[in-house]
Design a protein around this motif. Structure first.
Motif, short mmCIF file in Angstrom:
data_model
loop_
_atom_site.label_atom_id
_atom_site.label_comp_id
_atom_site.label_asym_id
_atom_site.label_seq_id
_atom_site.Cartn_x
_atom_site.Cartn_y
_atom_site.Cartn_z
N ASP A 33 0.99 -1.19 0.01
CA ASP A 33 0.14 0.20 -0.14
C ASP A 33 0.73 1.14 0.12
OD1 ASP A 33 -1.86 1.79 0.23
OD2 ASP A 33 -2.86 1.09 2.00
N LEU A 34 0.80 1.94 -1.16
CA LEU A 34 1.77 3.00 -1.18
C LEU A 34 1.08 4.30 -0.92
CD1 LEU A 34 3.93 1.89 -4.29
CD2 LEU A 34 4.50 1.73 -2.00
N GLU A 35 -0.20 4.25 -0.75
CA GLU A 35 -0.94 5.41 -0.68
C GLU A 35 -1.37 5.97 0.60
OE1 GLU A 35 -2.14 7.77 -2.95
OE2 GLU A 35 -1.21 6.58 -4.40
N LYS A 36 -1.77 4.94 1.51
CA LYS A 36 -2.35 5.32 2.79
C LYS A 36 -1.25 6.04 3.84
CE LYS A 36 -5.47 3.94 6.38
NZ LYS A 36 -4.63 3.13 7.16
N PRO A 37 -0.09 5.27 3.84
CA PRO A 37 0.81 5.30 5.15
C PRO A 37 1.34 7.03 4.86
CG PRO A 37 1.61 3.53 4.04
CD PRO A 37 0.28 3.96 3.21
N ARG A 38 1.27 7.57 3.80
CA ARG A 38 1.73 8.99 3.71
C ARG A 38 0.65 9.94 4.09
NH1 ARG A 38 1.49 9.11 -2.77
NH2 ARG A 38 -0.58 9.91 -3.00
N HIS A 39 -0.45 9.32 4.24
CA HIS A 39 -1.70 10.22 4.84
C HIS A 39 -2.02 9.90 6.27
CE1 HIS A 39 -3.10 11.41 1.03
NE2 HIS A 39 -3.12 10.34 0.44
N ALA B 114 -7.97 9.25 1.41
CA ALA B 114 -7.38 8.63 2.47
C ALA B 114 -8.34 8.92 3.70
CB ALA B 114 -6.02 8.93 2.85
N ALA B 115 -8.94 10.00 3.71
CA ALA B 115 -9.94 10.34 4.88
C ALA B 115 -11.13 9.34 5.02
CB ALA B 115 -10.60 11.72 4.56
N CYS B 116 -11.66 8.78 3.61
CA CYS B 116 -12.53 7.76 3.92
C CYS B 116 -11.79 6.66 4.77
CB CYS B 116 -12.98 7.26 2.32
SG CYS B 116 -13.56 8.43 1.44
N CYS B 117 -10.78 6.14 4.63
CA CYS B 117 -10.03 5.01 5.27
C CYS B 117 -10.02 5.35 6.57
CB CYS B 117 -8.73 4.88 4.91
SG CYS B 117 -8.50 4.34 3.08
N VAL B 135 -7.40 -0.59 7.43
CA VAL B 135 -8.07 -0.17 6.16
C VAL B 135 -6.74 0.00 5.23
CG1 VAL B 135 -9.36 1.13 4.45
CG2 VAL B 135 -10.02 0.78 6.97
N ASN B 136 -6.60 -0.77 4.27
CA ASN B 136 -5.58 -0.66 3.03
C ASN B 136 -6.29 0.12 2.08
OD1 ASN B 136 -4.10 -1.17 0.73
ND2 ASN B 136 -3.48 -3.35 1.58
N TYR B 137 -5.55 1.21 1.98
CA TYR B 137 -6.39 2.14 0.98
C TYR B 137 -6.05 1.70 -0.60
CZ TYR B 137 -6.93 6.66 -1.33
OH TYR B 137 -7.33 7.61 -2.04
N ALA B 138 -4.72 1.05 -0.79
CA ALA B 138 -4.51 0.59 -1.92
C ALA B 138 -5.27 -0.46 -2.78
CB ALA B 138 -3.08 0.27 -2.45
N ALA B 139 -5.51 -1.49 -1.56
CA ALA B 139 -6.40 -2.54 -2.16
C ALA B 139 -7.98 -2.35 -1.86
CB ALA B 139 -5.69 -3.70 -1.35
N HIS B 140 -8.48 -1.59 -1.15
CA HIS B 140 -9.76 -1.12 -0.72
C HIS B 140 -10.28 -2.23 0.09
CE1 HIS B 140 -10.65 2.44 -3.69
NE2 HIS B 140 -9.59 2.60 -3.08
N THR B 141 -9.29 -2.67 0.91
CA THR B 141 -9.95 -3.77 2.18
C THR B 141 -9.62 -3.19 3.48
OG1 THR B 141 -7.67 -4.86 1.92
CG2 THR B 141 -9.51 -5.52 0.41
N ALA B 142 -10.48 -3.84 4.27
CA ALA B 142 -9.98 -4.00 5.75
C ALA B 142 -9.92 -4.98 6.32
CB ALA B 142 -11.38 -3.06 6.23
#
Lengths: 59, 822
Positions: A33-39, B114-117, B135-142
């Motif tokens: 996951d390269l997106e969320k950690p930075r947020h 990311a705020a949704c996560c 929550v994994n943002y890239a995969a849209h899973t939790a």
């Protein structure tokens, strides 16, 4: 320039080491996951109540 | 007029929660951050209030995207997810941990930023009994862990759904795991090629420029041998897929793109080894490294984009569980209900299907009287009445009132399975045309080898000393790097652009075939039309009031899920108090008290019967331009109040799409399972001249195969189960998202949101992709035409070869990136 006979084989060792570390990083899911950690750092919850005066995106 | 004014007013015209335009009529508001915000529907209002009540209103300031629009009826959510608490069903996706906790992965739909996560994580963390939620943002899973004694699984799903997101349990199938592993392997191959390639570049730079910079020429062998060692991991690990692909291609006697690539790498490597051992000539290790790295990157991007599209499609498929409500006879004579997976149903079982639910299996109605919508199965746009003794088909939707059904066919015997088999057979007969780049590569490789052979022979006689280095430089220069990148780069860019348009590309060949398609065949109900009835006209007798009639009709239909009721409510602006004493006669009409007076709304026959013939319900002469319409009549016991005409209407953008295709010289046809009259009317509205109605699935397939004998590339667009065989058989097929699962599974492209203008834009992108692929291939060949004579005459130095290859590859990638801006 004879030092190159030592430095170049050493660079080979280093690049091999880096390759092993990279391999570990991929295997352990560092690139999943390269997106969320930075947020995350911005979204982390702190105990202070959010300031009220800036509420509302549309104002 | 007031609604127009509201829509022009910038900040007020959009829903604060989901960002969609506000509808006219009654205004809803919710208090967020201390002030009232406009809400477009009860679903958004409920979601916003839930968010505020949980103290999570920071979400609205942190978000960078719009929240998804929730379902209209949040109150029914817990009941909808109750099926997931069934222990049998849970075995598939819930893991019981030794300490008594449960663990599961959820698929999430609707995540925009990311705020949704953050919102989902915080909401779940607030549930009693929940241990952990990530929550994994890239995969849209939790990933969630909870204590089953304190929290039901359905409670978790309902909590997510109350925020407006869709959640479904996720059982990572074998295919999914395989894809995830494959991604890791690809990433490692790229990483290795990049790391070692960088080292090789440093050494090669010294070789190219060293003599001028005063480096001791005695060091050259050290650089050359070091580069030779560094290239081994690239050759033996990173480049393996090319060699495997080439071997597969040679065995199958098809010269795909992998053959020239593998040959180029192998020849460059062997030539360099030859130079290394003899101490003369050039080494091409840097070219190998760069070539492998760039190619792997190109393929990885294409793979990632397609995987994301596939995952999104997969997610859509899993939102609803395949469950049924089975009735068990109790010893006391009553019935008890239990929710079971559809797969455990047996012939003779009794199931109950509530209004709005999909009928799970083929069967016979034993109790209840309702209308059943078979649009997805047969293409018929109006629900048909089904009462005791009537057969119903699995996959159709119960519209009005509960039905009890006795299961008559299951598994492979069911209608759905039969059509699925037809689709599978059709797919296996589809011609497997190679892709454009593969065909070019096949021709290219043969010529390349001939030229190299000619050059080798020439130099063998002319100057035996130089034939090996010159032949190798010819082969390396012609190394089809740009050619091999031409297609993947363009396809990756196009697939990403299509995804943004709402078109999920499921199969690799789809973009190319869509760009090449000449004949476009459409289904009618649900594809060119919305599949929903809309009010087209309200007629009142002399001196009548159309608005009052509509209001009375809306009051009678206040609680109805019948398409007619929904259509009438949709045009009624403002809220209406429901009628009293409502009685519904399935498939015929409804009676009730409005303003103290008994009203009847329904088919002319129904109204005539209820009023004992006192009201004249005869239709005035039908007007030609209206086409076939559904006519309902509103009357009191004494007088006719209004006639409401409804019809299935064209989707937005349908006419423009047909016009676009026609002006570009493409054929457009309409194939429908619906009756001839409705088909002709819709075809006339859309501007289609060739329309055929009343086609059964097998007959549709037959017609498509007849069309295919003309040799045209055919694009089929459909939504229903009855379209699945044609979708599978067509050269390229587009399924409407939200249609039947089977149709989507059979199609190459899934169109989300049902926007036909997206399809038009998609066709445009596909055609541009084809053009850019041709340009790329043309450039790659032109480059070779210039470079080969130079190499063949021995004019090319290694740095020229390296530069030429890099520049040609870069040009191809940059050309493809033009597709991203669309």
């Amino acid at each position: 320039m004879d030092i190159l006979f030592l430095l170049i084989p050493m660079s080979l060792l280093f690049v091999g080491l880096i390759a092993l570390i990279f391999n570990w990083a991929v295997r352990s899911g560092q690139y999943e996951d390269l997106e969320k950690p930075r947020h995350d750092i911005l979204l982390d919850d702190d105990d202070r109540p959010p300031p009220r005066d800036t509420a509302g995106r549309d104002q | 007029m007031s609604s127009v004014i509201i829509e022009c007013d910038g900040s007020l015209s959009r829903c604060f929660h989901c960002g969609q335009p506000m509808p006219g009529g009654a205004r809803l508001e919710a208090v967020v951050g201390g002030s009232a915000r406009p809400m477009c529907c009860h679903g958004c209002k409920a979601a916003a209030e839930t968010i505020v009540a949980c103290g999570l209103d920071r979400f609205y300031r942190m978000r960078t995207g719009e929240a998804p629009r929730p379902d209209e009826q949040p109150a029914v959510l817990p009941a909808r997810f109750a099926a997931f608490d069934d222990p049998v069903l849970q075995q598939r996706f819930v893991v019981r941990l030794p300490d008594g906790d449960s663990e599961a992965t959820l698929l999430l739909d609707g995540i925009a930023c990311a705020a949704c996560c953050w919102l989902i994580e915080q909401r779940l963390a607030g549930l009693d009994g929940l241990k952990d939620a990530r929550v994994n943002y890239a995969a849209h899973t939790a990933a969630v862990r909870w204590d089953p004694a304190r929290l039901a699984f359905s409670g978790i799903l309902a909590a997510v759904a109350q925020l407006g997101y869709h959640a479904a349990p996720y059982d990572a199938g074998a295919a999914e795991l395989q894809l995830s592993r494959e991604r890791g392997v690809q990433l490692r191959r790229i990483g290795i090629a990049g790391l070692f390639g960088m080292q090789i570049m440093v050494l090669s730079l010294a070789l190219y420029l060293g003599a001028d910079a005063g480096v001791d020429p005695g060091l050259a062998p050290l650089f050359r041998w070091s580069a030779g060692v560094l290239v081994l991991p690239i050759l033996l690990y990173s480049a393996v897929p090319f060699f495997r692909g080439a071997a597969r291609g040679l065995r199958a006697h098809t010269f795909g793109m992998d053959v020239p690539v593998a040959l180029g790498i192998a020849i460059a490597f062997l030539g360099s080894i030859h130079s290394l051992l003899t101490g003369t000539g050039h080494v091409y290790f840097d070219s190998i490294a760069m070539f492998v790295f760039i190619l792997l990157c190109g393929r990885f991007v294409e793979f990632s984009v397609r995987r994301r599209a596939a995952a999104q499609w997969d997610r859509l498929q899993r939102i609803q569980p395949a469950t049924a409500t089975r009735l068990r006879a109790d010893p006391g004579g009553g019935h008890s209900e239990e929710v079971v997976p559809v797969t455990v149903l047996e012939i003779g079982d009794q199931v109950r299907v509530r209004p709005g639910e999909t009928i799970p299996v083929d069967g016979k109605v034993t109790a209840g009287d309702s209308s059943v919508n078979e649009a997805l199965l047969t293409g018929e746009s109006l629900p048909a009445r089904r009462g005791p003794g009537d057969a119903v088909i699995g996959g159709s939707v119960n519209v009005e009132s509960p039905l009890c059904i006795q299961v008559s066919r299951i598994g492979a015997e069911s209608r759905l399975a039969q059509i699925a088999r037809l689709a599978r057979d059709a797919e296996s007969t589809r011609p497997e045309g190679g892709t454009f780049a593969d065909r070019v590569a096949a021709r290219f490789i043969g010529r390349l080898l001939l030229i190299a052979l000619g050059v080798a022979l020439f130099w063998w006689f002319r100057d035996p000393e130089r034939w090996i280095p010159i032949t190798i430089s010819v082969l390396v220069i012609t190394c089809p790097c740009a050619l091999a990148l031409a297609a993947p780069a363009a396809l990756a860019a196009a697939t990403g652009t299509l995804l943004r348009l709402g078109l999920l590309v499921r199969r690799a060949h789809a973009v190319e075939s869509l760009g090449r398609a000449m004949l476009f065949v459409f289904d009618k109900t649900g594809t060119l039309t919305t599949g929903e009835l809309q009010v087209v006209a309200v007629r009142v007798p002399q001196g009548g009031d159309a608005a009052a009639g509509l209001a009375a009709a809306a009051a009678l239909e206040a609680g109805s899920e019948h398409p007619v009721g929904r259509a009438i409510r949709a045009v009624q602006r403002g809220s209406v108090a429901p009628a009293g004493a409502i009685r519904t006669v399935a498939g015929e009409g409804v009676a009730g008290t409005v303003a103290g007076c008994e009203h009847f709304l329904g088919t002319p026959a129904f109204v005539a019967r209820m009023t004992d013939g006192r009201v004249n319900v005869a239709a005035p002469a039908a007007r030609e331009e209206e086409g076939p319409v559904t006519r309902v009549v509103l009357a009191t016991r004494a007088a006719l109040l209004a006639e409401i005409l409804l019809s299935d209407s064209l989707r937005e953008g349908a006419r423009e799409l047909v016009r676009y295709l026609s002006t570009h010289g493409h054929g457009v046809r309409l194939f429908s399972g619906d009756g001839g009259g409705a088909v002709a009317a819709i075809a006339a509205q859309a501007g289609i001249t060739h329309a055929e109605g009343g086609l059964l699935p097998a007959r549709k397939l037959e017609r498509l195969n007849q069309l295919r004998t003309t040799g045209q590339v055919i694009c089929m667009t459909g939504d229903g189960v009855n379209d699945a065989p044609v979708l599978a058989a067509a050269d390229v097929s587009v399924a409407v998202g939200g249609g039947a699962d089977l149709a989507q599974a059979s199609a190459d492209i899934v169109m989300l949101g049902g926007r036909l203008d997206a399809l038009r834009a998609g066709i445009d992108v596909a055609r541009r992709t084809l053009r850019i692929m041709r340009q790329n291939v043309g450039w790659a060949i032109a480059y070779n035409v210039i470079a080969v004579p130079l190499a063949a005459t021995g004019q090319v130095t290694p740095w020229m070869a390296a530069l030429g290859m890099s520049l040609s590859s870069l040009l191809v990638v940059m050309n493809a990136s033009r597709l991203v801006r669309a």
